[in-house]
Design an enzyme around this catalytic site. Structure first.
Site, short mmCIF file in Angstrom:
data_model
loop_
_atom_site.label_atom_id
_atom_site.label_comp_id
_atom_site.label_asym_id
_atom_site.label_seq_id
_atom_site.Cartn_x
_atom_site.Cartn_y
_atom_site.Cartn_z
CG ASP A 4 59.13 -1.55 -2.00
OD1 ASP A 4 58.10 -1.69 -2.67
OD2 ASP A 4 60.11 -2.07 -2.32
CD GLU A 65 56.14 -1.08 -5.23
OE1 GLU A 65 57.19 -0.34 -5.75
OE2 GLU A 65 55.91 -2.17 -4.98
CG ASP A 138 63.23 -4.45 -0.80
OD1 ASP A 138 62.50 -4.63 -1.92
OD2 ASP A 138 63.61 -5.70 -0.32
#
Length: 165
Positions: A4, A65, A138
Site C-alpha cells: 500500500d 494498490e 497502512d
C-alpha cells in the site's frame, strides 16, 4: 506480498497461502519516511526497502494498490511518485504484479467496498488469525491487498484477479 504505497508511510504485508484456502501472516509493517526527508530521499528509501523485502521473503506474487485519484493534483502526483518508486523496485524482479483498487480489496475482505479501516482490520484479524490491534493502518491495508490476491488465486475462474502490471 501486498503493498500500500505512500510517500511517508508505505505499508507491506507478507502472507502464506495454502491450497486448502487458509492463510497466515508472515510479516507486515511500514516503511516510514520522516517529514523532514526530501521527496528524493523518501523515494530512494521506498525503492531500497521494497527490494530488501523481496530479497528477504522471496514472494511468489505481489499485489499493489491501484492508482489513487484525487481532486488535489499535488497529492495525486506525490502518491504517483511513491507508487512509481515501488513499481521500479518490482520491475527489477520477474515476479507477477497485480493491481487492485482499494474498493476491490475492501470488498474481498469485508464484502463491502465502502468498509472502514477498522472493519478491514477486524476481518484481517479473523482471516489471518492475527492480533492487528498494534498494526498500522497502512500495514493492515497491505495485508488486505495480499489476502485479496490470495483469494483471487484460489478461485481463478471467478474472474476476480486484479489487473496485471
Amino acid at each position: 506480498m501486498g503493498v500500500d504505497t505512500s510517500l511517508r508511510s508505505t505499508g507491506y504485508g507478507i502472507i502464506d497461502l495454502f491450497e486448502n484456502g487458509s492463510m497466515n501472516a508472515i510479516d507486515c509493517g511500514i516503511v516510514k519516511n520522516k517529514a523532514k526527508l526530501s521527496q528524493l530521499d523518501c523515494l530512494k528509501r521506498l525503492h531500497v526497502a521494497v527490494t530488501q523485502l523481496i530479497e528477504l521473503y522471496k514472494p511468489d506474487h505481489i499485489s499493489i494498490e491501484g492508482t489513487f485519484y484525487s481532486k488535489f493534483a499535488k497529492t495525486a502526483m506525490i502518491l504517483g511518485m511513491a507508487r512509481g518508486s515501488v513499481l521500479s523496485a518490482l520491475a527489477g524482479t520477474d515476479l507477477p504484479v497485480w493491481e487492485y483498487s482499494p474498493k476491490r480489496a475492501k470488498q474481498a475482505i469485508t464484502g463491502s467496498g465502502d468498509a472502514s479501516k477498522e472493519q478491514v482490520a477486524f476481518m484481517i484479524a479473523g482471516i489471518l488469525q492475527a492480533d492487528v490491534s498494534q498494526i498500522n493502518d497502512d500495514a493492515t491495508d497491505a495485508l488486505a491487498l495480499a489476502v485479496c490476491h490470495g483469494q483471487a488465486i484460489l478461485s481463478p475462474t471467478s474472474g476476480k484477479l486484479g489487473t496485471p502490471l
